[in-house]
Design a protein around this motif. Structure first.
Motif, mmCIF file in Angstrom:
data_model
loop_
_atom_site.group_PDB
_atom_site.id
_atom_site.type_symbol
_atom_site.label_atom_id
_atom_site.label_comp_id
_atom_site.label_asym_id
_atom_site.label_seq_id
_atom_site.Cartn_x
_atom_site.Cartn_y
_atom_site.Cartn_z
ATOM 1 N N GLU A 89 0.810 -1.227 0.000
ATOM 2 C CA GLU A 89 0.000 0.000 0.000
ATOM 3 C C GLU A 89 0.840 1.272 0.000
ATOM 4 N N ASP A 90 2.155 1.136 0.107
ATOM 5 C CA ASP A 90 3.031 2.301 -0.013
ATOM 6 C C ASP A 90 3.349 2.621 -1.482
ATOM 7 N N THR A 91 2.906 1.774 -2.377
ATOM 8 C CA THR A 91 3.150 1.985 -3.801
ATOM 9 C C THR A 91 2.533 3.291 -4.272
ATOM 10 N N GLY A 92 3.293 4.034 -5.093
ATOM 11 C CA GLY A 92 2.784 5.278 -5.641
ATOM 12 C C GLY A 92 3.920 6.147 -6.143
ATOM 13 N N VAL A 93 3.548 7.306 -6.637
ATOM 14 C CA VAL A 93 4.542 8.308 -7.026
ATOM 15 C C VAL A 93 4.786 9.209 -5.827
ATOM 16 N N TYR A 94 6.038 9.340 -5.463
ATOM 17 C CA TYR A 94 6.418 10.157 -4.320
ATOM 18 C C TYR A 94 6.949 11.499 -4.794
ATOM 19 N N TYR A 95 6.365 12.556 -4.239
ATOM 20 C CA TYR A 95 6.722 13.914 -4.622
ATOM 21 C C TYR A 95 7.364 14.646 -3.450
ATOM 22 N N CYS A 96 8.311 15.472 -3.780
ATOM 23 C CA CYS A 96 8.890 16.418 -2.853
ATOM 24 C C CYS A 96 8.239 17.776 -3.127
ATOM 25 N N ALA A 97 7.879 18.494 -2.079
ATOM 26 C CA ALA A 97 7.215 19.776 -2.254
ATOM 27 C C ALA A 97 7.712 20.763 -1.204
#
Length: 126
Positions: A89-97
């Motif tokens: 469930e940690d799967t995804g696109v990770y963004y820095c902001a």
């Protein structure tokens, strides 16, 4: 104009670890609150970790507490996200902001920021 570039994503098995990096284009990150957010397919973007200016207060979302750690290396103008014990469930696109300002604390669930990176894909699967 602040530019952010993420790296470090990849394919990892459940229980594995990654270290995500967010490199900034400015001489110093001292005046920016930095966060990591993620977006899974078909879901809304969610904030997971943030780090404030000054003392470097950090906060994590409940879903990642005890597994994710955010840190900053001011000398390298880079913010890191150490992600351990990964789950599917940690799967995804990770963004820095980032948002410009000084504050003694930050809010991990915040999703409105002025500056965004392009994202790095994290896939947790067997």
């Amino acid at each position: 104009q602040l530019q952010l570039v993420e790296s470090g994503g990849g394919l990892v098995q459940p229980g594995g670890s990654l270290r995500l990096s967010c490199a900034a284009s400015v001489p110093t990150l001292d005046y920016y609150i930095i966060s990591w957010l993620r977006q899974a397919p078909g879901k809304e973007r969610e904030g997971v970790s943030c780090i404030s200016t000054g003392s470097g207060y950090t906060e994590n979302a409940d879903s990642v507490k005890g597994r994710f750690t955010i840190s900053r290396d001011n000398a390298k103008n880079t913010v890191f996200l150490q992600v351990n014990n990964l789950k599917p469930e940690d799967t995804g696109v990770y963004y820095c902001a980032a948002v410009r300002g000084t504050a003694s604390r930050c809010y991990a669930r915040r999703v409105i920021y002025d500056y965004w990176g392009q994202g790095t894909q994290v896939t947790v699967s067997t």
